[in-house]
Design an enzyme around this catalytic site. Structure first.
Site, short mmCIF file in Angstrom:
data_model
loop_
_atom_site.label_atom_id
_atom_site.label_comp_id
_atom_site.label_asym_id
_atom_site.label_seq_id
_atom_site.Cartn_x
_atom_site.Cartn_y
_atom_site.Cartn_z
N HIS A 99 1.87 -2.50 5.53
CA HIS A 99 1.53 -2.64 4.10
C HIS A 99 2.41 -1.71 3.26
O HIS A 99 2.77 -2.04 2.14
CB HIS A 99 0.06 -2.30 3.86
CG HIS A 99 -0.88 -3.40 4.26
ND1 HIS A 99 -1.06 -4.53 3.51
CD2 HIS A 99 -1.67 -3.53 5.34
CE1 HIS A 99 -1.95 -5.32 4.11
NE2 HIS A 99 -2.34 -4.74 5.22
N ASP A 148 -3.27 -8.98 3.19
CA ASP A 148 -4.61 -9.33 3.69
C ASP A 148 -5.18 -10.35 2.72
O ASP A 148 -5.22 -10.10 1.51
CB ASP A 148 -5.53 -8.11 3.71
CG ASP A 148 -5.05 -7.02 4.64
OD1 ASP A 148 -4.17 -7.29 5.48
OD2 ASP A 148 -5.56 -5.90 4.52
N ARG A 181 0.87 -1.18 0.00
CA ARG A 181 0.00 0.00 0.00
C ARG A 181 0.90 1.23 0.00
O ARG A 181 1.61 1.47 0.98
CB ARG A 181 -0.86 -0.03 1.26
CG ARG A 181 -1.88 1.08 1.38
CD ARG A 181 -2.61 1.00 2.72
NE ARG A 181 -3.36 -0.23 2.90
CZ ARG A 181 -3.71 -0.74 4.09
NH1 ARG A 181 -3.38 -0.12 5.20
NH2 ARG A 181 -4.40 -1.86 4.17
N GLU A 197 -7.01 -8.52 13.21
CA GLU A 197 -7.62 -8.86 11.92
C GLU A 197 -7.26 -10.29 11.52
O GLU A 197 -6.08 -10.60 11.34
CB GLU A 197 -7.12 -7.92 10.81
CG GLU A 197 -7.47 -6.47 11.02
CD GLU A 197 -6.82 -5.58 9.96
OE1 GLU A 197 -6.56 -6.05 8.84
OE2 GLU A 197 -6.57 -4.42 10.28
N HIS A 221 -5.13 -10.43 8.16
CA HIS A 221 -3.86 -9.71 7.99
C HIS A 221 -2.68 -10.56 8.49
O HIS A 221 -2.67 -11.01 9.63
CB HIS A 221 -3.91 -8.39 8.77
CG HIS A 221 -2.62 -7.62 8.75
ND1 HIS A 221 -2.45 -6.46 8.01
CD2 HIS A 221 -1.43 -7.84 9.38
CE1 HIS A 221 -1.21 -6.01 8.20
NE2 HIS A 221 -0.56 -6.83 9.03
#
Ligand SMILES: [Zn+2]
Length: 189
Positions: free
Chosen positions: A97, A104, A70, A161, A164
């Site tokens: 990320h 994920d 990301r 999460e 993740h």
């Protein structure tokens, strides 16, 4: 050529499905965060992903990737939309990320259906904590299956999460700018 450690996760080569949720508006932020749907990871995370994909396929499943590298500018956009530090890392701290070492993902069965993990892929609540007790047995099994595959491949889980996973020493990797990619972020600085 430049020296970026990011490699593209090609679905055929890695035998995975790619469905980047932030490349469409169908996510909790409700808007397109990534101008490109390219899936990138640090090469060390990519090696672990290849292993995970192999293990998943041994058990009759396929990995589906919802998010990977990301770019830092995207982390700021996400933080703007979802300023909840439990689930979106403050961009000033730097998301794993954005280091290219977090992914994920979920498991897809042989009919092409995602396993029931108890929540949607971007739900941010206690039910998305991986060991949340108040979920059906089958959901617990599905989550543990993903956990086993990912741990055996060199990733670690996080507390908040189920989807993740990241490299165990994620903090040691630098934040990576996206100058190798087709993300056009020139206007965001
Ligand atoms: Zn993540």
């Amino acid at each position: 050529m430049n020296s970026s450690p990011l490699v593209e996760i090609d679905p055929e080569r890695y035998q995975v499905q790619i469905d980047l949720i932030y490349a469409s508006a169908d996510n909790l932020a409700g808007k397109v965060i990534y101008p490109s749907a390219r899936c990138l990871l640090h090469r060390q995370a990519a090696d672990c992903l290849a292993k995970a994909s192999e293990l998943a396929r041994l058990a009759g499943y396929t990995l589906r990737i919802y998010d990977a590298y990301r770019p830092p500018f995207a982390q700021f956009l996400l933080w703007e939309a979802l300023p909840n530090g439990d689930y979106v890392r403050d961009p000033h701290l730097g998301s794993h990320h954005s280091r290219g070492v977090a992914v994920d993902l979920t498991l897809i069965d042989s009919d092409g259906q995602p396993l029931d993990m108890g929540t949607g892929f971007d739900v941010m609540e206690e039910k998305s904590h991986p060991f949340y007790p108040d979920l059906p047995v089958q959901v617990q099994r599905n989550r543990l299956l993903l956990l086993g595959i990912m741990l055996a491949s060199g990733f670690r889980a996080i507390d908040t999460e189920w989807r993740h996973y990241e490299l165990p020493d994620a903090d040691n990797y630098p934040l990576l700018e996206d100058n190798q990619t087709s993300f056009s972020s020139n206007s965001t600085t």
